[in-house]
Scaffold this motif. Structure first.
Motif, PDB file in Angstrom:
ATOM      1  N   UNK A   1       1.149  -0.802   0.512  1.00  0.00           N
ATOM      2  CA  UNK A   1      -0.198  -0.230   0.048  1.00  0.00           C
ATOM      3  C   UNK A   1       0.706   0.926   0.216  1.00  0.00           C
ATOM      4  N   UNK A   2       1.870   0.905   0.876  1.00  0.00           N
ATOM      5  CA  UNK A   2       2.770   2.463   0.621  1.00  0.00           C
ATOM      6  C   UNK A   2       3.038   2.765  -0.436  1.00  0.00           C
ATOM      7  N   UNK A   3       4.116   1.434  -0.973  1.00  0.00           N
ATOM      8  CA  UNK A   3       4.519   1.586  -2.401  1.00  0.00           C
ATOM      9  C   UNK A   3       3.884   2.247  -3.473  1.00  0.00           C
ATOM     10  N   UNK A   4       2.586   1.630  -3.512  1.00  0.00           N
ATOM     11  CA  UNK A   4       1.656   2.363  -3.935  1.00  0.00           C
ATOM     12  C   UNK A   4       0.996   3.643  -3.884  1.00  0.00           C
ATOM     13  N   UNK A   5       0.749   3.877  -2.852  1.00  0.00           N
ATOM     14  CA  UNK A   5       0.370   5.328  -2.604  1.00  0.00           C
ATOM     15  C   UNK A   5       2.020   6.362  -3.358  1.00  0.00           C
ATOM     16  N   UNK A   6       3.224   5.433  -2.973  1.00  0.00           N
ATOM     17  CA  UNK A   6       4.295   6.595  -3.392  1.00  0.00           C
ATOM     18  C   UNK A   6       4.068   6.532  -5.144  1.00  0.00           C
ATOM     19  N   UNK A   7       3.785   6.049  -5.810  1.00  0.00           N
ATOM     20  CA  UNK A   7       3.501   5.710  -6.888  1.00  0.00           C
ATOM     21  C   UNK A   7       2.518   6.561  -7.839  1.00  0.00           C
ATOM     22  N   UNK A   8       1.594   6.625  -6.988  1.00  0.00           N
ATOM     23  CA  UNK A   8       0.463   7.624  -7.343  1.00  0.00           C
ATOM     24  C   UNK A   8       1.061   8.907  -7.343  1.00  0.00           C
ATOM     25  N   UNK A   9       0.833   9.212  -5.692  1.00  0.00           N
ATOM     26  CA  UNK A   9       2.198  10.716  -5.517  1.00  0.00           C
ATOM     27  C   UNK A   9       2.655  10.841  -6.651  1.00  0.00           C
ATOM     28  N   UNK A  10       3.349  10.150  -7.113  1.00  0.00           N
ATOM     29  CA  UNK A  10       4.353  10.169  -8.345  1.00  0.00           C
ATOM     30  C   UNK A  10       3.593  10.949  -9.573  1.00  0.00           C
ATOM     31  N   UNK A  11       2.039  10.477  -9.986  1.00  0.00           N
ATOM     32  CA  UNK A  11       1.522  10.227 -11.204  1.00  0.00           C
ATOM     33  C   UNK A  11       1.815   9.196 -11.597  1.00  0.00           C
ATOM     34  N   UNK A  12       2.678   7.934 -11.308  1.00  0.00           N
ATOM     35  CA  UNK A  12       2.816   7.176 -12.572  1.00  0.00           C
ATOM     36  C   UNK A  12       1.709   6.826 -13.020  1.00  0.00           C
ATOM     37  N   UNK A  13       0.738   5.882 -12.525  1.00  0.00           N
ATOM     38  CA  UNK A  13      -0.614   5.545 -13.641  1.00  0.00           C
ATOM     39  C   UNK A  13      -0.907   6.655 -14.113  1.00  0.00           C
ATOM     40  N   UNK A  14      -0.637   7.753 -14.276  1.00  0.00           N
ATOM     41  CA  UNK A  14      -1.501   8.382 -15.131  1.00  0.00           C
ATOM     42  C   UNK A  14      -1.411   8.452 -16.507  1.00  0.00           C
ATOM     43  N   UNK A  15      -1.860   7.521 -17.176  1.00  0.00           N
ATOM     44  CA  UNK A  15      -2.054   7.549 -18.335  1.00  0.00           C
ATOM     45  C   UNK A  15      -1.230   6.113 -18.949  1.00  0.00           C
ATOM     46  N   UNK A  16      -1.801   5.895 -17.908  1.00  0.00           N
ATOM     47  CA  UNK A  16      -1.797   3.727 -17.621  1.00  0.00           C
ATOM     48  C   UNK A  16      -2.317   3.168 -18.807  1.00  0.00           C
ATOM     49  N   UNK A  17      -2.109   2.225 -19.497  1.00  0.00           N
ATOM     50  CA  UNK A  17      -2.686   1.496 -19.839  1.00  0.00           C
ATOM     51  C   UNK A  17      -3.109   0.356 -19.598  1.00  0.00           C
ATOM     52  N   UNK A  18      -4.715  -0.358 -19.861  1.00  0.00           N
ATOM     53  CA  UNK A  18      -4.835  -1.332 -19.892  1.00  0.00           C
ATOM     54  C   UNK A  18      -4.371  -2.977 -20.478  1.00  0.00           C
ATOM     55  N   UNK A  19      -3.316  -3.015 -20.457  1.00  0.00           N
ATOM     56  CA  UNK A  19      -2.650  -3.804 -21.764  1.00  0.00           C
ATOM     57  C   UNK A  19      -3.271  -5.507 -21.808  1.00  0.00           C
ATOM     58  N   UNK A  20      -3.615  -5.900 -20.747  1.00  0.00           N
ATOM     59  CA  UNK A  20      -4.367  -7.039 -21.088  1.00  0.00           C
ATOM     60  C   UNK A  20      -5.510  -7.226 -20.154  1.00  0.00           C
ATOM     61  N   UNK A  21      -6.710  -8.199 -21.184  1.00  0.00           N
ATOM     62  CA  UNK A  21      -7.655  -7.742 -20.661  1.00  0.00           C
ATOM     63  C   UNK A  21      -8.445  -9.332 -21.024  1.00  0.00           C
ATOM     64  N   UNK A  22      -8.625 -10.461 -20.139  1.00  0.00           N
ATOM     65  CA  UNK A  22      -8.987 -10.767 -20.478  1.00  0.00           C
ATOM     66  C   UNK A  22     -10.181 -11.634 -19.142  1.00  0.00           C
ATOM     67  N   UNK A  23     -11.264 -11.565 -20.078  1.00  0.00           N
ATOM     68  CA  UNK A  23     -12.946 -12.192 -19.170  1.00  0.00           C
ATOM     69  C   UNK A  23     -12.541 -13.847 -18.215  1.00  0.00           C
ATOM     70  N   UNK A  24     -13.199 -13.116 -17.504  1.00  0.00           N
ATOM     71  CA  UNK A  24     -13.515 -14.131 -16.356  1.00  0.00           C
ATOM     72  C   UNK A  24     -11.983 -14.426 -15.565  1.00  0.00           C
ATOM     73  N   UNK A  25     -11.868 -13.672 -16.056  1.00  0.00           N
ATOM     74  CA  UNK A  25     -10.075 -13.772 -15.149  1.00  0.00           C
ATOM     75  C   UNK A  25      -9.431 -12.677 -14.420  1.00  0.00           C
ATOM     76  N   UNK A  26      -8.543 -11.786 -15.714  1.00  0.00           N
ATOM     77  CA  UNK A  26      -8.259  -9.640 -14.448  1.00  0.00           C
ATOM     78  C   UNK A  26      -8.142  -8.955 -16.036  1.00  0.00           C
TER      79      UNK A  26
END
Length: 230
Positions: free
Chosen positions: A99-124
């Motif tokens: 969670x701390x790592x996720x928060x750190x990446x969020x505050x640095x803007x790491x997830x802005x513009x991140x693409x969903x690169x894999x979409x597998x139905x009934x999985x993830x």
């Protein structure tokens, strides 16, 4: 017989009497030694008493600091995507490091513009900024396998996690399960669950993909906002 004169007798009497008392300088030395010892003992006692008090105060301060820092950790993450908003409750007690790592990446803007690169139905659905080194065949076989699984398996859908694999360059990918996954702990570190926006996750899950489970139309994360309350 010779007669001893009174003066001689007096001299002999003085010679026979030994001094019975201790000299004044010796007494002074003894007094100084005792005074030094008492002062040393008092100083030592005072030092250790003060140190004990300071350690106790430091312990209380550190405990309050830790509690305060823990309370400062956001409870929720609002993931804004091109399909809508997903609200996630963070497991800051069960997975504090992630969670701390996720928060750190969020505050640095790491997830802005991140693409969903894999979409597998009934999985993830997976969001990542780096190319997954996992073989496409593995994803394909997994997708076919999990699409046929019973939904009564031990792990729930709509769980948020990140890959256990170490990413070169310090990346942080996101997985949101769309069905119960039996070996979830072997693949993903779970650190939250979706509490709002399940329909958004399902809408992303339904996008058209190619043979490698890549969305034909880009779907991305616009921003991640951290909140203490929803």
């Amino acid at each position: 017989m010779a007669r001893i004169k009174p003066q001689a007798l007096l001299l002999q009497s003085k010679k026979k009497k030994a001094p019975s008392g201790v000299s004044v300088p010796t007494i002074i030395v003894y007094i100084l030694i005792v005074a030094v010892m008492v002062f040393s003992l008092f100083s030592t006692y005072k030092y250790w008493s003060r140190r004990s008090i300071l350690q106790t105060q430091d312990g209380i301060s550190n405990r309050k600091f830790i509690e305060r820092k823990k309370s400062d950790i956001p409870n929720y993450a609002l993931i804004s995507t091109s399909k809508g908003q997903i609200t996630v409750e963070l497991y800051k007690d069960g997975s504090p490091d992630i969670v701390n790592e996720f928060i750190d990446f969020s505050q640095k803007g790491h997830f802005k513009g991140m693409q969903f690169t894999r979409v597998v139905k009934n999985f993830v659905i997976q969001g990542s900024k780096i190319e997954n080194s996992e073989a496409t065949e593995d994803w394909t076989s997994r997708g076919k396998h999990y699409s046929q699984l019973n939904t009564s398996l031990k792990h729930e859908a709509f769980m948020l996690g990140t890959s256990k694999a170490t990413h070169e360059g310090g990346g942080f990918d996101l997985f949101i399960t769309t069905a119960p996954i039996p070996d979830l702990n072997d693949k993903i570190n779970i650190f939250g669950r979706v509490i709002k926006g399940e329909d958004v996750v399902q809408e992303i899950e339904e996008v058209d993909t190619d043979d490698h489970y890549r969305p034909k139309t880009p779907v991305q994360i616009n921003e991640v906002t951290l909140k203490h309350k929803t």
